[in-house]
Enzyme design. Structure first.
Site, PDB file in Angstrom:
ATOM      1  N   GLY A 120      -5.623 -16.532 -25.899  1.00 16.07           N
ATOM      2  CA  GLY A 120      -5.505 -15.875 -24.596  1.00 16.07           C
ATOM      3  C   GLY A 120      -4.263 -15.013 -24.450  1.00 16.07           C
ATOM      4  O   GLY A 120      -4.150 -14.239 -23.497  1.00 16.07           O
ATOM      5  N   ARG A 152       6.368  -7.579  -2.279  1.00 17.34           N
ATOM      6  CA  ARG A 152       6.452  -8.041  -0.889  1.00 17.34           C
ATOM      7  C   ARG A 152       7.232  -9.348  -0.761  1.00 17.34           C
ATOM      8  O   ARG A 152       7.698  -9.679   0.317  1.00 17.34           O
ATOM      9  CB  ARG A 152       5.039  -8.196  -0.299  1.00 17.34           C
ATOM     10  CG  ARG A 152       4.387  -6.858  -0.016  1.00 17.34           C
ATOM     11  CD  ARG A 152       2.958  -6.994   0.464  1.00 17.34           C
ATOM     12  NE  ARG A 152       2.069  -7.400  -0.611  1.00 17.34           N
ATOM     13  CZ  ARG A 152       0.784  -7.680  -0.457  1.00 17.34           C
ATOM     14  NH1 ARG A 152       0.251  -7.621   0.744  1.00 17.34           N
ATOM     15  NH2 ARG A 152       0.045  -8.024  -1.477  1.00 17.34           N
ATOM     16  N   GLN A 153       7.377 -10.096  -1.859  1.00 15.40           N
ATOM     17  CA  GLN A 153       8.182 -11.330  -1.802  1.00 15.40           C
ATOM     18  C   GLN A 153       9.623 -10.930  -2.163  1.00 15.40           C
ATOM     19  O   GLN A 153      10.137 -11.234  -3.230  1.00 15.40           O
ATOM     20  CB  GLN A 153       7.615 -12.366  -2.784  1.00 15.40           C
ATOM     21  CG  GLN A 153       8.353 -13.697  -2.800  1.00 15.40           C
ATOM     22  CD  GLN A 153       8.025 -14.605  -1.605  1.00 15.40           C
ATOM     23  OE1 GLN A 153       7.084 -14.352  -0.878  1.00 15.40           O
ATOM     24  NE2 GLN A 153       8.830 -15.639  -1.409  1.00 15.40           N
ATOM     25  N   LYS A 197       2.527  -6.623  14.790  1.00 15.57           N
ATOM     26  CA  LYS A 197       1.703  -7.541  13.986  1.00 15.57           C
ATOM     27  C   LYS A 197       2.397  -8.887  13.788  1.00 15.57           C
ATOM     28  O   LYS A 197       3.582  -8.933  13.509  1.00 15.57           O
ATOM     29  CB  LYS A 197       1.432  -6.916  12.610  1.00 15.57           C
ATOM     30  CG  LYS A 197       0.659  -7.822  11.672  1.00 15.57           C
ATOM     31  CD  LYS A 197       0.236  -7.092  10.417  1.00 15.57           C
ATOM     32  CE  LYS A 197       1.259  -7.211   9.320  1.00 15.57           C
ATOM     33  NZ  LYS A 197       0.835  -6.577   8.078  1.00 15.57           N
TER      34      LYS A 197
HETATM   35  C1  R5P Z   1       2.820  -5.919   5.168  1.00 14.82           C
HETATM   36  O1  R5P Z   1       3.681  -5.846   6.033  1.00 14.82           O
HETATM   37  C2  R5P Z   1       2.209  -4.697   4.569  1.00 14.82           C
HETATM   38  O2  R5P Z   1       2.787  -3.543   5.099  1.00 14.82           O
HETATM   39  C3  R5P Z   1       0.711  -4.627   4.790  1.00 14.82           C
HETATM   40  O3  R5P Z   1       0.453  -4.517   6.182  1.00 14.82           O
HETATM   41  C4  R5P Z   1       0.038  -5.853   4.276  1.00 14.82           C
HETATM   42  O4  R5P Z   1       0.468  -6.105   2.966  1.00 14.82           O
HETATM   43  C5  R5P Z   1      -1.460  -5.673   4.306  1.00 14.82           C
HETATM   44  O5  R5P Z   1      -2.052  -6.849   3.831  1.00 14.82           O
HETATM   45  P1  R5P Z   1      -3.535  -7.237   4.236  1.00 14.82           P
HETATM   46  O6  R5P Z   1      -4.412  -6.078   3.889  1.00 14.82           O
HETATM   47  O7  R5P Z   1      -3.818  -8.456   3.422  1.00 14.82           O
HETATM   48  O8  R5P Z   1      -3.544  -7.532   5.704  1.00 14.82           O
END
Ligand code: R5P
Length: 291
Positions: A34, A92-93, A189
């Protein structure tokens, strides 16, 4: 010479054309256990002294490929190695959101840094991730191109972002569209879980108007579909969805289509059904710029 990761082959070819540079032959193999083996067999014979690796790190395997390609071209004699991460996975992390979590983007940036002289990435979620790399890392802004596929006849348009963090992108698309005079706004959000978000609308009147919603990434499509649902409740005419990175995992495309979007326009940082705009020209300009 341009060297492509397996998930960025079309973009790498477009970049090679844009820069008038050869595209390396790359092989992506897998051992019986793998393990991956990404190699660039003809690199040493090509006489190239600079390798530009183009590889979106959309999976763990794609991360491994970048490390292997960087090592392979160096081994083959490349004097300069530049890595382009059109989409930087794990971006994002960028902090430990809870005790015990890793700063994943820093961890992958450190690993990539060990084999590269320069890094470019396109619209990372937060520009500060560039600071996690040891060599110079540049965030290339390709959001303006998202205005290109929009129809010319948008009616009294509103350029919206689904959260405050993406308002700059919405403004960039507005500025790049038509005479740059459309209204901009953002929703608030709250993320409830990986797949669930709650969106609070703004006061902007959308009834009878066309709305363009822009975000950096569409992953599960939850954020966008919530935003689109609210717009329809409020009597919007047409909704166009644009994003830099159309990750569109699982059923995201269907979710958005069912939510009532007119079209989904993304770039080729991630190659898929919504990749209608190429970031190759923006990358070519950045690569030709001294740093
Ligand atoms: C997060 O703040 C990003 O800007 C996007 O809004 C987020 O990654 C979108 O993720 P999903 O499509 O899973 O809601």
């Amino acid at each position: 010479m341009i060297v492509s990761g397996s998930r960025s082959q079309s973009l790498a070819a477009a970049l090679a054309r844009e820069l008038e540079q050869p595209l390396a032959a790359v092989e992506y193999d897998r051992f019986p256990d793998g393990e991956l083996l990404a190699s660039v067999p003809g690199f040493s014979a090509s006489g190239a002294d600079r390798a530009v690796i183009v590889a979106s790190t959309v999976s763990s395997d794609a991360h491994l490929e970048v490390l292997q390609l960087q090592d392979a071209v160096r081994e083959a004699g490349a004097e300069e190695v530049v890595t382009v991460l059109p989409y930087m996975g794990y971006g994002r992390q960028d902090e430990a959101f809870e005790a015990g979590q890793p700063v994943s983007s820093r961890a992958v940036a450190r690993a990539i840094s060990t084999g590269v002289d320069r890094v470019l990435t396109v619209n990372p979620h937060e520009k500060s991730v560039c600071d996690f790399f040891d060599p110079v890392a540049t965030a290339v802004d390709a959001a303006g191109r998202l205005a290109d596929p929009l129809p010319d006849d948008l009616v009294d348009p509103v350029f919206l972002s689904p959260d405050a963090g993406a308002i700059d992108l919405a403004e960039t698309v507005r500025d790049a569209y038509g005479d740059g005079t459309g209204e901009t706004d953002y929703f608030e959000k709250t993320r409830l879980s990986g797949e669930e978000v709650e969106i609070s609308p703004s006061d902007t009147v959308v009834e009878g108007r066309d709305v363009v919603v822009t975000d950096d990434i569409i992953a599960t499509g939850s954020t966008m579909s919530e935003a689109v649902a609210i717009l329809h409740e409020r009597g919007v005419d047409r909704v166009f969805v644009t994003c830099v990175h159309p990750l569109l995992t699982a059923n995201a495309f269907t979710k958005l289509s069912r939510a009532g979007v007119e079209a989904i326009y993304g770039t080729d940082t991630i190659e898929g059904p919504a990749s209608v705009v190429s970031v190759a020209p923006a990358l070519a300009t950045a690569l030709e710029t001294n740093y």
